[in-house]
Design a protein around this motif. Sequence first.
Motif, PDB file in Angstrom:
ATOM      1  N   VAL A 165      -4.070  -4.788  -8.405  1.00  0.00           N
ATOM      2  CA  VAL A 165      -4.083  -3.818  -7.310  1.00  0.00           C
ATOM      3  C   VAL A 165      -4.197  -4.531  -5.971  1.00  0.00           C
ATOM      4  O   VAL A 165      -3.508  -4.176  -5.000  1.00  0.00           O
ATOM      5  CB  VAL A 165      -5.238  -2.806  -7.488  1.00  0.00           C
ATOM      6  N   GLU A 166      -5.068  -5.546  -5.892  1.00  0.00           N
ATOM      7  CA  GLU A 166      -5.210  -6.306  -4.646  1.00  0.00           C
ATOM      8  C   GLU A 166      -3.885  -6.939  -4.240  1.00  0.00           C
ATOM      9  O   GLU A 166      -3.511  -6.936  -3.063  1.00  0.00           O
ATOM     10  CB  GLU A 166      -6.280  -7.384  -4.808  1.00  0.00           C
ATOM     11  N   LYS A 167      -3.186  -7.500  -5.213  1.00  0.00           N
ATOM     12  CA  LYS A 167      -1.889  -8.113  -4.918  1.00  0.00           C
ATOM     13  C   LYS A 167      -0.905  -7.063  -4.407  1.00  0.00           C
ATOM     14  O   LYS A 167      -0.139  -7.316  -3.468  1.00  0.00           O
ATOM     15  CB  LYS A 167      -1.338  -8.776  -6.194  1.00  0.00           C
ATOM     16  N   ASP A 217       0.980  -6.954  -0.754  1.00  0.00           N
ATOM     17  CA  ASP A 217       2.432  -6.790  -0.577  1.00  0.00           C
ATOM     18  C   ASP A 217       2.734  -5.608   0.340  1.00  0.00           C
ATOM     19  O   ASP A 217       3.618  -5.670   1.206  1.00  0.00           O
ATOM     20  CB  ASP A 217       3.118  -6.589  -1.932  1.00  0.00           C
ATOM     21  N   LEU A 218       1.981  -4.506   0.124  1.00  0.00           N
ATOM     22  CA  LEU A 218       2.169  -3.319   0.957  1.00  0.00           C
ATOM     23  C   LEU A 218       1.916  -3.661   2.423  1.00  0.00           C
ATOM     24  O   LEU A 218       2.689  -3.268   3.311  1.00  0.00           O
ATOM     25  CB  LEU A 218       1.218  -2.209   0.498  1.00  0.00           C
ATOM     26  N   TYR A 274       4.801  -5.724   3.963  1.00  0.00           N
ATOM     27  CA  TYR A 274       6.001  -4.939   4.278  1.00  0.00           C
ATOM     28  C   TYR A 274       5.728  -3.955   5.424  1.00  0.00           C
ATOM     29  O   TYR A 274       6.578  -3.727   6.291  1.00  0.00           O
ATOM     30  CB  TYR A 274       6.479  -4.174   3.046  1.00  0.00           C
ATOM     31  N   ALA A 275       4.522  -3.386   5.443  1.00  0.00           N
ATOM     32  CA  ALA A 275       4.186  -2.379   6.462  1.00  0.00           C
ATOM     33  C   ALA A 275       4.118  -2.986   7.854  1.00  0.00           C
ATOM     34  O   ALA A 275       4.415  -2.313   8.850  1.00  0.00           O
ATOM     35  CB  ALA A 275       2.864  -1.709   6.118  1.00  0.00           C
ATOM     36  N   GLU A 276       3.753  -4.262   7.942  1.00  0.00           N
ATOM     37  CA  GLU A 276       3.638  -4.923   9.249  1.00  0.00           C
ATOM     38  C   GLU A 276       4.970  -4.948  10.004  1.00  0.00           C
ATOM     39  O   GLU A 276       4.987  -5.060  11.230  1.00  0.00           O
ATOM     40  CB  GLU A 276       3.118  -6.355   9.065  1.00  0.00           C
ATOM     41  N   ASN A 277       6.050  -4.839   9.277  1.00  0.00           N
ATOM     42  CA  ASN A 277       7.377  -4.855   9.906  1.00  0.00           C
ATOM     43  C   ASN A 277       7.838  -3.464  10.340  1.00  0.00           C
ATOM     44  O   ASN A 277       8.931  -3.316  10.894  1.00  0.00           O
ATOM     45  CB  ASN A 277       8.409  -5.453   8.943  1.00  0.00           C
ATOM     46  N   GLN A 318      -5.918   2.940   7.385  1.00  0.00           N
ATOM     47  CA  GLN A 318      -5.891   3.462   6.013  1.00  0.00           C
ATOM     48  C   GLN A 318      -5.706   2.326   5.004  1.00  0.00           C
ATOM     49  O   GLN A 318      -6.312   2.326   3.931  1.00  0.00           O
ATOM     50  CB  GLN A 318      -4.749   4.482   5.876  1.00  0.00           C
ATOM     51  N   ILE A 319      -4.838   1.359   5.370  1.00  0.00           N
ATOM     52  CA  ILE A 319      -4.635   0.210   4.479  1.00  0.00           C
ATOM     53  C   ILE A 319      -5.920  -0.590   4.334  1.00  0.00           C
ATOM     54  O   ILE A 319      -6.297  -1.017   3.234  1.00  0.00           O
ATOM     55  CB  ILE A 319      -3.486  -0.677   5.000  1.00  0.00           C
ATOM     56  N   GLU A 320      -6.626  -0.779   5.449  1.00  0.00           N
ATOM     57  CA  GLU A 320      -7.890  -1.519   5.403  1.00  0.00           C
ATOM     58  C   GLU A 320      -8.910  -0.793   4.538  1.00  0.00           C
ATOM     59  O   GLU A 320      -9.692  -1.425   3.820  1.00  0.00           O
ATOM     60  CB  GLU A 320      -8.439  -1.712   6.827  1.00  0.00           C
ATOM     61  N   ALA A 321      -8.906   0.540   4.593  1.00  0.00           N
ATOM     62  CA  ALA A 321      -9.825   1.327   3.762  1.00  0.00           C
ATOM     63  C   ALA A 321      -9.499   1.141   2.282  1.00  0.00           C
ATOM     64  O   ALA A 321     -10.401   1.018   1.434  1.00  0.00           O
ATOM     65  CB  ALA A 321      -9.737   2.805   4.141  1.00  0.00           C
ATOM     66  N   ILE A 322      -8.181   1.098   1.965  1.00  0.00           N
ATOM     67  CA  ILE A 322      -7.768   0.864   0.572  1.00  0.00           C
ATOM     68  C   ILE A 322      -8.203  -0.529   0.125  1.00  0.00           C
ATOM     69  O   ILE A 322      -8.717  -0.707  -0.980  1.00  0.00           O
ATOM     70  CB  ILE A 322      -6.235   1.029   0.421  1.00  0.00           C
ATOM     71  N   LYS A 323      -8.015  -1.522   1.004  1.00  0.00           N
ATOM     72  CA  LYS A 323      -8.427  -2.890   0.674  1.00  0.00           C
ATOM     73  C   LYS A 323      -9.906  -2.949   0.331  1.00  0.00           C
ATOM     74  O   LYS A 323     -10.321  -3.582  -0.642  1.00  0.00           O
ATOM     75  CB  LYS A 323      -8.147  -3.826   1.857  1.00  0.00           C
ATOM     76  N   ALA A 324     -10.725  -2.291   1.177  1.00  0.00           N
ATOM     77  CA  ALA A 324     -12.181  -2.301   0.949  1.00  0.00           C
ATOM     78  C   ALA A 324     -12.527  -1.636  -0.371  1.00  0.00           C
ATOM     79  O   ALA A 324     -13.425  -2.083  -1.100  1.00  0.00           O
ATOM     80  CB  ALA A 324     -12.881  -1.594   2.110  1.00  0.00           C
TER      81      ALA A 324
END
Length: 553
Positions: A456-458, A462-463, A466-469, A479-485
Amino acid sequence: MNKPLKKSLLIFLLGAIVLSGFFAFKTKNDKLFAIAKNIDIFATMVRELDSYYVDEIDPDELVTIGINAMLEELDPYTTYIPEEESADFRVMTTGEYGGVGALIGNRGEGNIIVMPYTGFPAQSAGLKIADELLKVDTVSVVDKPTSDVSSLLKGPANTEVFVQVKRGDDTLGFNLTRRKIVIKNVPFYGKVDDRTGYIKLSEFTTNASNEVRNALLDLKGQGIERLILDLRDNPGGLVNEAAEIVNLFIPKGKDIVKTIGKLENVNYTYKTTKTPVDKEIPLVVLINENSASASEIVAGALQDYDRAVLIGRKSFGKGLVQTTIPLSYNSQMKITTAKYYIPSGRCIQAIDYTKSRESGELTSVPDSLRKEFKTKNGRVVLDGAGIEPDEMVVQVKYAPISYSLVARSHIFNFATEYARSHKEIADPSTFSISDADYESFKKWLDGKEYDYKTYVEKSVEDLTKYAENETYFDEIQSQIEAIKAKVHHNKEQDLITYQDEIRKILSEEIVSRYYFQEGMIEASLNGDPAVKEALTFLSVPDKFQQTLTASRK
């Protein structure tokens, strides 16, 4: 037909024959000329490089690189064997060499004994798994490549060699007498329950069929009524040994495999020539993606004759035959000369290397072009993709923490320490580390590095990449940071969550310290999904027979 017309026709046919012979002769001569011309260019080039190139060159190395680059254009099985590698090639095909009988490797802290083979000089003298090699005779091997250490240990039978090792805090010396080492094709066989025998076949070198025969006879003497033949991870070998093994279960006079190639002298049909040992015993053959060549001949022939139920995963798909041809200066070439065709008529080759050369990518036969063939009982089987099992078993996927513990040698090192503090353990079929032992392992890991990324971390990484672009990244970053945590793994919790698989891996490694390769294989059978599925089939005769008679597509 009138005589003038018949005569004209005869003259025309004779002329056509002469012309076709002339063109065939010319074509052959053109090819021979092209070969001679290019060899001359190659030889001239190497000579001129040696004379004019600004730095010194090594002609042997340069020519070997050229040869290997040329062969890479064909298939991975057509290879050049220089004189200095002939001994290693002989070991691969015969399973025999002169040495001390130990597998050595490098775990990042020097060369160590990975596995001493039972009954040979290293094991008999008392060398143990994880002993670090310091000297061979008077030569320090601390910083030497593993291949060099292996060469120093090998030598003619009945010659002496001194080995110095480090074991824990102790430095020990061993005087060994080299012997002719014969690597077993059957490293283990035994009973998995009161009625079922099990044979692990790991190679097809010289004498493989006799080893399987002897194991089968011994197991029958112990009263088995059914059998599991394990060909998983067996890369193949000698085709005549494969034919002899099939003959243990198939009546005399049956086709096993045909080799068909460009030259007449490589076309051959291998048949059963002896009375089988047992043509009735219920038989399951285990295969996986690493079962290749001779393994596929055995599995495929037994499937084609509806003699065995195949369980596991689709085999590798190596249906190409190699012949070893001697070259000048004691070198050799292993060259692909034919393809294998098993009794139903199907070829087991999966990759089309001719098309792969054209496309630049490995090209498999598309499912739409695979041809149908029939087994003896009329079951439909397909060519072009190895051997497909009758019953699929999903590959076991280990958790990232398990991979990390193995890759960083923590499992290996704990097993070594465990063996030094425990004089003996239960037999391999029943041994499992206790709850207290597992707690000791968790404490032992304190302060040791074994970090890893979960699946899941990997995926989240990857998400993010790709999202940075994307233009809206700023909007979703929080929201991505919340998922990471939320998905950030807890190593200590993973040791609890995945403790069953970690304990199994750890138990098998510990068993190897006491019972070596044989014990490790026996221990691995506990909870093995393919073995479990095989026992299910063998314990239900109707299900077993229905599988061998039902039509399938």
